[in-house]
Motif scaffolding. Sequence first.
Motif, PDB file in Angstrom:
ATOM      1  N   LEU A 273     -23.500  34.784  -2.849  1.00  0.00           N
ATOM      2  CA  LEU A 273     -22.855  36.055  -2.529  1.00  0.00           C
ATOM      3  C   LEU A 273     -22.055  35.931  -1.234  1.00  0.00           C
ATOM      4  O   LEU A 273     -20.934  36.444  -1.125  1.00  0.00           O
ATOM      5  CB  LEU A 273     -23.914  37.154  -2.403  1.00  0.00           C
ATOM      6  CG  LEU A 273     -23.407  38.582  -2.263  1.00  0.00           C
ATOM      7  CD1 LEU A 273     -22.659  39.022  -3.523  1.00  0.00           C
ATOM      8  CD2 LEU A 273     -24.575  39.534  -2.006  1.00  0.00           C
ATOM      9  N   GLY A 274     -22.619  35.231  -0.259  1.00  0.00           N
ATOM     10  CA  GLY A 274     -21.933  35.044   1.015  1.00  0.00           C
ATOM     11  C   GLY A 274     -20.665  34.224   0.902  1.00  0.00           C
ATOM     12  O   GLY A 274     -19.760  34.345   1.736  1.00  0.00           O
ATOM     13  N   ARG A 275     -20.596  33.386  -0.138  1.00  0.00           N
ATOM     14  CA  ARG A 275     -19.393  32.582  -0.377  1.00  0.00           C
ATOM     15  C   ARG A 275     -18.427  33.260  -1.342  1.00  0.00           C
ATOM     16  O   ARG A 275     -17.515  32.613  -1.844  1.00  0.00           O
ATOM     17  CB  ARG A 275     -19.796  31.210  -0.913  1.00  0.00           C
ATOM     18  CG  ARG A 275     -20.559  30.319   0.061  1.00  0.00           C
ATOM     19  CD  ARG A 275     -19.676  29.914   1.231  1.00  0.00           C
ATOM     20  NE  ARG A 275     -20.343  28.968   2.110  1.00  0.00           N
ATOM     21  CZ  ARG A 275     -20.233  27.643   2.022  1.00  0.00           C
ATOM     22  NH1 ARG A 275     -19.499  27.115   1.057  1.00  0.00           N
ATOM     23  NH2 ARG A 275     -20.857  26.859   2.883  1.00  0.00           N
ATOM     24  N   GLY A 276     -18.649  34.547  -1.599  1.00  0.00           N
ATOM     25  CA  GLY A 276     -17.716  35.278  -2.443  1.00  0.00           C
ATOM     26  C   GLY A 276     -18.098  35.342  -3.900  1.00  0.00           C
ATOM     27  O   GLY A 276     -17.278  35.713  -4.742  1.00  0.00           O
ATOM     28  N   GLY A 277     -19.346  34.993  -4.237  1.00  0.00           N
ATOM     29  CA  GLY A 277     -19.787  35.040  -5.622  1.00  0.00           C
ATOM     30  C   GLY A 277     -19.771  36.455  -6.179  1.00  0.00           C
ATOM     31  O   GLY A 277     -20.036  37.428  -5.460  1.00  0.00           O
ATOM     32  N   ASP A 278     -19.459  36.585  -7.442  1.00  0.00           N
ATOM     33  CA  ASP A 278     -19.416  37.876  -8.116  1.00  0.00           C
ATOM     34  C   ASP A 278     -20.835  38.335  -8.435  1.00  0.00           C
ATOM     35  O   ASP A 278     -21.649  37.572  -8.965  1.00  0.00           O
ATOM     36  CB  ASP A 278     -18.592  37.759  -9.402  1.00  0.00           C
ATOM     37  CG  ASP A 278     -18.679  39.002 -10.250  1.00  0.00           C
ATOM     38  OD1 ASP A 278     -19.327  38.937 -11.322  1.00  0.00           O
ATOM     39  OD2 ASP A 278     -18.143  40.029  -9.852  1.00  0.00           O
TER      40      ASP A 278
END
Length: 317
Positions: A273-278
């Motif tokens: 999530l912190g790396r932009g995961g959906d």
Amino acid sequence: MTAAPPVLVAAPNLAAAKARWLAYLAVERRMSPKTVEAYDRDVTAFLRFLTSHFGEPPDLDDIASLAPRDVRAFLAARRSDGLKPRSLMRALAAARAFARFLEREGHGASAALSAVRGPKLPQSLPKPLSPEAARKVADADTRSGEAREPWILARDAAVLALCYGAGLRISEALGLLRKDAPLAGCDSLTVIGKGQKMRSVPVIAPVARAVEDYLKLVPYKMGPDEPLFVGARGGPLSPRIIQLAMQHLRGALGLPDSATPHALRHSFATHLLGRGGDLRSIQELLGHASLSTTQIYTKVDASELMRVYQAAHPRAR
């Protein structure tokens, strides 16, 4: 000397309905034996209370005619037994599930169980590890100084790599068969999760290497339908062994008690999530039935951002 007969906690018609319900949970809902056992234990406690409350074993009509005061009395009794709010909520949920089953069978609706609110649960956010700590935990070299056989260290690292690198639960990792081994060239893995639900998770290169390193060293030959991860004597690996391995790693790396194998699964979700995961994709990877279960990781990510801000920003103090 003969043993005393078991205390009757339900009239025969209700006891028979309870047996049908447990069979329904196991066969049609495909719940695990431990989950069915927990439901059985909670509903038995509920019926035992009603036996004492009414002065006789309850029957089907008694469940349908429960009043809110009866349900509140049950919760109060269980609270006096020392149950915490989460356990109380679970006990109430089990009673509600049984009542819904009885309603579907045509035995009347128990509105009281739905009308009474359960105890308020304190919100507890998952406690992920930092990316650096998670990588060290899943690296066999971190424990190279221990007096353990190299294949055992490689095995533990492979299991933990699956928890962090693929978001698996311990039970899911230890449920893998030899033919399921995610090796180089394998880009996905089919996992059987809670409720026997199947999902596909991607296999990244470090996870495949960890499993390959273990298979190169393990001294036992395994058939394709035998467990992938084995214990020191070649039998199925117990989750307790991996928990003990994590305990050693906590000491070696100075990690808190919250650093458990399951925390690696939390770390998987939080770091994605912190790396932009959906969020929806993360839900599918974790095998969560509801998106609301996955949304808790957005709060973890926000709290971590605030922690970094408080620690680093010159005007934060």
